[in-house]
Design a protein around this motif. Structure first.
Motif, mmCIF file in Angstrom:
data_model
loop_
_atom_site.group_PDB
_atom_site.id
_atom_site.type_symbol
_atom_site.label_atom_id
_atom_site.label_comp_id
_atom_site.label_asym_id
_atom_site.label_seq_id
_atom_site.Cartn_x
_atom_site.Cartn_y
_atom_site.Cartn_z
ATOM 1 N N ALA A 128 0.830 -1.212 0.000
ATOM 2 C CA ALA A 128 0.000 0.000 0.000
ATOM 3 C C ALA A 128 0.863 1.261 0.000
ATOM 4 O O ALA A 128 0.539 2.247 -0.694
ATOM 5 C CB ALA A 128 -0.925 -0.011 1.211
ATOM 6 N N THR A 129 1.966 1.255 0.735
ATOM 7 C CA THR A 129 2.846 2.426 0.770
ATOM 8 C C THR A 129 3.480 2.682 -0.586
ATOM 9 O O THR A 129 3.507 3.822 -1.077
ATOM 10 C CB THR A 129 3.937 2.231 1.833
ATOM 11 O OG1 THR A 129 3.315 2.025 3.112
ATOM 12 C CG2 THR A 129 4.849 3.440 1.900
ATOM 13 N N VAL A 130 3.990 1.619 -1.201
ATOM 14 C CA VAL A 130 4.614 1.770 -2.523
ATOM 15 C C VAL A 130 3.589 2.249 -3.552
ATOM 16 O O VAL A 130 3.865 3.132 -4.385
ATOM 17 C CB VAL A 130 5.252 0.438 -2.961
ATOM 18 C CG1 VAL A 130 5.744 0.527 -4.406
ATOM 19 C CG2 VAL A 130 6.405 0.077 -2.034
ATOM 20 N N ALA A 131 2.385 1.681 -3.520
ATOM 21 C CA ALA A 131 1.344 2.091 -4.460
ATOM 22 C C ALA A 131 0.960 3.553 -4.260
ATOM 23 O O ALA A 131 0.771 4.301 -5.243
ATOM 24 C CB ALA A 131 0.126 1.186 -4.313
ATOM 25 N N ALA A 132 0.823 3.985 -3.015
ATOM 26 C CA ALA A 132 0.442 5.371 -2.741
ATOM 27 C C ALA A 132 1.506 6.341 -3.237
ATOM 28 O O ALA A 132 1.189 7.368 -3.858
ATOM 29 C CB ALA A 132 0.201 5.553 -1.243
ATOM 30 N N LEU A 133 2.767 6.036 -3.000
ATOM 31 C CA LEU A 133 3.836 6.913 -3.473
ATOM 32 C C LEU A 133 3.891 6.949 -4.998
ATOM 33 O O LEU A 133 4.135 8.013 -5.601
ATOM 34 C CB LEU A 133 5.182 6.440 -2.912
ATOM 35 C CG LEU A 133 5.362 6.572 -1.393
ATOM 36 C CD1 LEU A 133 6.691 5.988 -0.965
ATOM 37 C CD2 LEU A 133 5.257 8.032 -0.970
ATOM 38 N N THR A 134 3.645 5.821 -5.638
ATOM 39 C CA THR A 134 3.641 5.771 -7.109
ATOM 40 C C THR A 134 2.520 6.622 -7.676
ATOM 41 O O THR A 134 2.699 7.354 -8.667
ATOM 42 C CB THR A 134 3.518 4.320 -7.587
ATOM 43 O OG1 THR A 134 4.578 3.538 -7.025
ATOM 44 C CG2 THR A 134 3.582 4.244 -9.104
ATOM 45 N N VAL A 135 1.339 6.546 -7.078
ATOM 46 C CA VAL A 135 0.198 7.335 -7.546
ATOM 47 C C VAL A 135 0.483 8.825 -7.384
ATOM 48 O O VAL A 135 0.181 9.644 -8.279
ATOM 49 C CB VAL A 135 -1.075 6.927 -6.779
ATOM 50 C CG1 VAL A 135 -2.209 7.912 -7.049
ATOM 51 C CG2 VAL A 135 -1.500 5.516 -7.165
#
Length: 307
Positions: free
Chosen positions: A101-108
């Protein structure tokens, strides 16, 4: 009069709209979908690994039970391993969810053009402040993780935490719940537990002192005690919990007209108190049959057995 067409030079064409739609929105959607799929795959892999580990442990335990002996002990060990494995599986799934979830949020955020440097710097400062303010909470969780990994204790164990002594009813990453002999429920923070005395792990020790009169023949009394306690191994109930036949260690003390003989045995966890009571009952009956005199009363008269 000002021509607004020169100030608002907006070129909205089908091509530019399509390029925008195929840009950030599609990439954000693809990132979210990939994050969901990655989380599902990670949880599935962890669950499969946990189930495989438990199945192998149960198969190994069944093989040992089939060979005979120690069924109660291996059953307890198998349940402890199952609980520890399930807890670690839950912890790993939570970690996987947080990381993905952290990686996805930063990517978005990066795809939307939001600068990450100030955000990460603020998060770092906030993390440091939170770490200082929640040191006790962090210590509790870290202690709980190591307690589970090292199998220091589990549900059903009788432990001594220093502040409280009782049977463990629940173990979480932050607190341990146990119930003492008076029925009081204690909630002990894992970070506050400095040392643990586990009276249920592996096996327990049975030690019984049996007094009788100084005037009796010691060898005869030891023979009577040995015969009485050796029959416990033939009892279906006690053979399940005894790891070995109880043995007479010999004379322990001689004081004030009383000779004390010590009996020793090992058993499955938390069964020592019941075995101690059973040994005393059997020896008391054997002494009555054989006419063995008990230790003298405090005032000097020879009285009833005080076993």
């Amino acid at each position: 009069m000002i021509d607004m067409s020169h100030l608002l030079a907006i070129d909205l064409t089908w091509e530019s709209s399509l390029d925008w739609l195929l840009g950030a929105p599609v990439k954000v959607l693809l990132t979210v979908v990939l994050a969901v799929v990655a989380r599902w795959l990670a949880h599935r892999a962890i669950t499969k690994a946990v189930e495989t580990s438990i199945a192998r442990s149960e198969a190994s335990r069944a093989k040992r039970d089939h060979k005979g002996g120690g069924r109660a002990l291996t059953s307890v060990a198998g349940e402890r391993y199952r609980q520890r494995t399930l807890t670690m599986g839950s912890l790993l799934r939570s970690i996987a969810t947080i990381v993905i979830a952290t990686v996805a949020a930063l990517t978005v955020l990066a795809l939307l053009g939001i600068p990450l440097a100030p955000l990460l710097a603020s998060a770092g400062v906030g993390g440091v402040a939170l770490g200082f303010g929640a040191q006790a909470l962090v210590r509790d969780y870290l202690s709980g993780i190591f307690m589970i990994l090292e199998d220091q204790y589990g549900v059903g164990d009788f432990i001594d935490t220093g502040e409280a002594i009782g049977t463990v009813e629940e173990v979480t990453l932050r607190v341990t719940r146990l119930r003492d002999l008076d029925g009081v429920v204690w909630y002990v923070r894992n970070g506050e537990i400095i040392r643990i005395g586990n009276r249920s792990q592996g096996w327990s020790t049975v030690m019984v002192d049996l007094p009788f009169s100084y005037t009796e023949d010691v060898d005869r009394v030891i023979g009577i005690i040995t015969d009485a306690i050796s029959r416990m191994k033939d009892d279906e109930h006690w053979s399940e919990v005894l790891r070995e036949t109880p043995s007479v260690l010999g004379v322990e003390t001689i004081t004030a007209g009383t000779v004390t003989v010590r009996v020793f045995a090992t058993c499955t966890p938390n069964q020592n108190w019941g075995i101690q009571r059973e040994i005393r009952r059997r020896v008391k009956e054997a002494f009555d049959r054989e006419g063995i005199a008990g230790p003298p009363l405090p005032l000097g008269g020879t009285g009833q057995h005080q076993i």
